[in-house]
Design an enzyme around this catalytic site. Structure first.
Site, short mmCIF file in Angstrom:
data_model
loop_
_atom_site.label_atom_id
_atom_site.label_comp_id
_atom_site.label_asym_id
_atom_site.label_seq_id
_atom_site.Cartn_x
_atom_site.Cartn_y
_atom_site.Cartn_z
NE ARG A 38 -0.78 1.53 -8.69
CZ ARG A 38 0.39 2.15 -8.77
NH1 ARG A 38 1.05 2.19 -9.91
NH2 ARG A 38 0.92 2.75 -7.70
CE LYS A 39 6.12 0.66 -9.14
NZ LYS A 39 6.48 1.90 -9.82
N GLY A 40 2.01 -1.61 -4.94
CA GLY A 40 2.37 -1.63 -3.52
C GLY A 40 3.62 -0.79 -3.25
NE ARG B 141 -0.06 3.97 -0.41
CZ ARG B 141 -0.23 3.22 -1.50
NH1 ARG B 141 -1.44 2.94 -1.94
NH2 ARG B 141 0.82 2.73 -2.14
CE1 TYR C 54 -0.24 0.23 1.17
CE2 TYR C 54 1.89 1.33 1.10
CZ TYR C 54 1.00 0.42 0.58
OH TYR C 54 1.34 -0.30 -0.54
CG HIS D 16 -13.66 3.37 0.91
ND1 HIS D 16 -12.42 3.02 1.38
CD2 HIS D 16 -13.94 2.50 -0.09
CE1 HIS D 16 -11.97 1.97 0.69
NE2 HIS D 16 -12.87 1.63 -0.19
N1 LIG Z 1 -0.14 -6.58 1.17
C1 LIG Z 1 0.02 -5.35 0.70
N2 LIG Z 1 1.18 -4.69 0.89
C2 LIG Z 1 1.38 -3.46 0.40
N3 LIG Z 1 0.45 -2.78 -0.31
C3 LIG Z 1 -0.73 -3.38 -0.53
C4 LIG Z 1 -1.01 -4.69 -0.04
N4 LIG Z 1 -2.25 -5.02 -0.41
C5 LIG Z 1 -2.75 -3.97 -1.11
N5 LIG Z 1 -1.83 -2.99 -1.19
C6 LIG Z 1 -1.94 -1.71 -1.90
O1 LIG Z 1 -2.97 -0.91 -1.34
C7 LIG Z 1 -3.52 -0.07 -2.39
C8 LIG Z 1 -5.01 -0.31 -2.49
O2 LIG Z 1 -5.63 0.33 -1.40
P1 LIG Z 1 -7.10 -0.07 -0.91
O3 LIG Z 1 -7.15 -1.50 -0.61
O4 LIG Z 1 -7.44 0.88 0.19
O5 LIG Z 1 -7.96 0.25 -2.21
S1 LIG Z 1 -9.54 0.46 -2.27
O6 LIG Z 1 -9.79 1.91 -2.06
O7 LIG Z 1 -10.19 -0.35 -1.24
O8 LIG Z 1 -9.90 0.06 -3.65
C9 LIG Z 1 -2.80 -0.45 -3.67
O9 LIG Z 1 -1.69 0.43 -3.80
P2 LIG Z 1 -0.96 0.75 -5.20
O10 LIG Z 1 -0.27 -0.51 -5.61
O11 LIG Z 1 0.03 1.84 -4.88
O12 LIG Z 1 -1.99 1.20 -6.17
C10 LIG Z 1 -2.37 -1.88 -3.35
O13 LIG Z 1 -1.33 -2.37 -4.15
#
Ligand SMILES: Nc1ncnc2c1ncn2[C@@H]1O[C@H](COP(=O)(O)OS(=O)(=O)O)[C@@H](OP(=O)(O)O)[C@H]1O
Length: 301
Positions: free
Chosen positions: A258-260, A139, A202, A117
């Site tokens: 969380r929510k995506g 993102r 993203y 990171h």
């Molecule tokens: N398959 C898929 N599709 C869409 N979005 C996804 C997916 N997998 C992980 N996420 C979303 O990615 C966010 C987490 O980012 P990271 O994995 O970089 O987090 S970390 O920094 O490594 O902890 C986090 O975003 P938010 O939901 O907005 O919090 C995850 O929900």
């Protein structure tokens, strides 16, 4: 192959976090905050000397930009293409590896897949010297902020914020773990035309996951059939990954997945905060290729 379960070591660390005082959860190294439970200052010295190989893969993301998603996609692609990779190295975070662990990593056979990171200037120089392929997922800054806020508040190893407003102000000044989003974005601009660095967003993955998978495969010179691409896309949706997250990420599953999606910032930002971030984006990234790639006008207005 199933995604690797959260290592037992990590689960133990999360247990340890429950006894930590919030003020001890982060430490500063060269002006940037890092998580005390996962990193030590000496890790960074050892990282400077880390020897990358030309056939390594490094996945990079500023926190909350989609690291876990892209790491899953990358593993699925390499499995489908029968890439022989070393399972021990799999997505070891360079900055979380203590000097002994980094030493162990240097003895592992190829192909090693690692993650980080950190800001590009803190990535071991050998990755760029050896022309190792570096995949970066980025993102939009508004959704990244919202995701980060919830991560701070749900992660037992991080100090919780009383309010979104407080978090927003620290995010804007870069007083969050791993530093300023904007510093990272500006720094990647210097690498954007490199043949060995691929930056994917993203939002583009959300818009067209199959296209994203094809782009990643092409970057690593891997060939996949249309059926393979479709199968990977189905296994990589937010819903599928969230449903399996207890199995793949243990108690961190609900924290990470969380929510995506795109646009949750609209449920958190005040008009004033939105304008403040617009101005910061303009000041730091107007006219840059990375700025254009992030499609700010589409996703942040
Ligand atoms: N398959 C898929 N599709 C869409 N979005 C996804 C997916 N997998 C992980 N996420 C979303 O990615 C966010 C987490 O980012 P990271 O994995 O970089 O987090 S970390 O920094 O490594 O902890 C986090 O975003 P938010 O939901 O907005 O919090 C995850 O929900």
């Amino acid at each position: 192959m199933a995604q690797r379960a959260l290592p037992k070591e990590m689960e133990e660390k999360m247990q340890k976090a429950k006894d930590m005082k919030p003020e001890d959860m982060l430490f500063t190294y060269k002006g940037v905050l890092y998580p005390s439970l996962l990193c030590k200052p000496e890790n960074f010295k050892a990282m400077e000397r880390f020897e990358a190989r030309e056939d390594d893969i490094l996945l990079v993301a500023y926190p909350k930009c989609g690291f876990n998603w892209m790491s899953h996609v990358l593993k699925k692609i390499s499995d489908a293409a029968h890439v022989k990779r070393d399972e021990t190295a799999q997505f070891t975070f360079l900055e979380f590896a203590d000097p002994e662990k980094l030493q162990d990593l240097s003895k592992l056979p190829s192909q090693r897949i690692m993650g980080t990171h950190v800001h590009p200037k803190d990535i071991p120089a050998s990755f760029f010297e050896k022309k190792t392929k570096v995949l970066v997922i980025f993102r939009n800054p508004k959704d990244t902020a919202v995701s980060y806020f919830h991560f701070y508040n749900k992660n037992p190893a991080l100090p919780a914020f009383d309010s979104w407003d407080k978090f927003f102000s620290q995010y804007m000044s870069g007083e969050v773990m791993l530093g300023s989003y904007f510093d990272h974005a500006v720094a990647w601009e210097k690498h954007i035309d490199s043949d060995t660095v691929k930056i994917i967003t993203y939002e583009d993955m959300i818009e067209n996951l199959t296209e994203g998978i094809q782009q990643v495969a092409k970057f690593f010179s891997l060939t996949l059939s249309d059926e393979q691409v479709q199968a990977i896309a189905q296994e990589s949706t937010f819903e599928t990954m969230k449903n399996k997250s207890k199995e793949t990420h243990g108690q961190m599953g609900n924290v990470i997945f969380r929510k995506g999606g795109v646009g949750d910032w609209k449920n958190h930002f005040s008009e004033e905060q939105s304008k403040e971030l617009d101005a910061k984006f303009e000041q730091c990234l107007a006219g840059t290729k990375i700025g254009a790639k992030l499609k700010y006008e589409v996703h942040c207005k």
